[in-house]
Enzyme design. Structure first.
Site, PDB file in Angstrom:
ATOM      1  N   SER A 142       7.737  19.975   8.203  1.00  0.00           N
ATOM      2  CA  SER A 142       6.357  19.664   7.833  1.00  0.00           C
ATOM      3  C   SER A 142       5.596  20.974   7.773  1.00  0.00           C
ATOM      4  O   SER A 142       6.039  21.975   8.347  1.00  0.00           O
ATOM      5  CB  SER A 142       5.730  18.749   8.899  1.00  0.00           C
ATOM      6  OG  SER A 142       4.334  18.687   8.762  1.00  0.00           O
ATOM      7  N   TYR A 155       3.887  16.360  17.536  1.00  0.00           N
ATOM      8  CA  TYR A 155       4.432  16.417  16.177  1.00  0.00           C
ATOM      9  C   TYR A 155       4.780  17.848  15.786  1.00  0.00           C
ATOM     10  O   TYR A 155       5.875  18.117  15.276  1.00  0.00           O
ATOM     11  CB  TYR A 155       3.431  15.813  15.187  1.00  0.00           C
ATOM     12  CG  TYR A 155       3.954  15.701  13.789  1.00  0.00           C
ATOM     13  CD1 TYR A 155       4.914  14.752  13.466  1.00  0.00           C
ATOM     14  CD2 TYR A 155       3.496  16.534  12.778  1.00  0.00           C
ATOM     15  CE1 TYR A 155       5.406  14.640  12.170  1.00  0.00           C
ATOM     16  CE2 TYR A 155       3.974  16.433  11.492  1.00  0.00           C
ATOM     17  CZ  TYR A 155       4.930  15.483  11.184  1.00  0.00           C
ATOM     18  OH  TYR A 155       5.416  15.379   9.905  1.00  0.00           O
TER      19      TYR A 155
END
Length: 191
Positions: A142, A155
């Protein structure tokens, strides 16, 4: 024949989003597909969207955080497809909240899916990939595997881990038949 039209691609997280889009693009290129997701309904919807494709498409309900499940998945794919040329570790979940707000159980769950799911995928599919003349591993990280904003401790930690794992793996496999890539998609807002 191209690499994709003659290949067998494994895509985790294929029940929606990036995974579904990848499955559709790979099917359009002629790849046979082994699609996995924990969401059976989403997975079947993805498969239905590929019904007009001629290559073999198999679906596998899978929790990538389950080591034994991923091992069995690789064995099943080997048995049903006979080979794997492309592995895309895409399955992942997001969790928003400041560090003090996120429980350790939720942090652990996210790491098990995002990081360990990627590691398990590589561990159990690498022997199949090594049998090919040319093969590819793609691990989806990401933009939060490159920058770490507030509210994304869990995350970002998982996606930085995917990135670090992938970079080290790329160096280890350099010069062989298995190429390794890490992709860092960024979120966007529809208007």
């Amino acid at each position: 024949m191209s690499f994709l039209s003659n290949g067998v691609a494994v895509v985790t997280g294929a029940g929606s989003g990036i995974g579904r889009a990848l499955a559709q693009q790979l099917a359009a290129a002629g790849s046979a597909l082994a699609l996995a997701d924990i969401d059976e309904a989403g997975l079947l919807e993805t498969a239905r969207s590929l019904e007009k494709k001629s290559a073999l498409v198999t679906t596998h309900v899978l929790d990538v955080a389950d080591e034994d499940g991923v091992r069995s998945f690789a064995e099943d794919v080997a048995g049903r497809h006979g080979r794997v040329t492309l592995l895309i570790n895409n399955a992942g979940v997001a969790l928003h909240g400041n560090f003090e707000e996120v429980s350790l159980d939720d942090f652990r769950l996210l790491m098990n899916i995002n990081f360990w799911g990627t590691v398990y995928g590589v561990k159990f599919f690498l022997p199949l990939l090594r049998r090919e003349k040319r093969a590819q591993i793609v691990n989806i990280s990401s933009v939060f595997g490159m920058v770490a904003p507030a509210g994304q401790c869990a995350y970002a930690a998982s996606k930085f881990a995917v990135r670090g794992f992938t970079e080290a793996l790329r160096h280890e496999l350099d010069g062989g038949n298995v190429c390794v890539s890490c992709v860092h998609p960024a979120g966007f807002e529809r208007r």
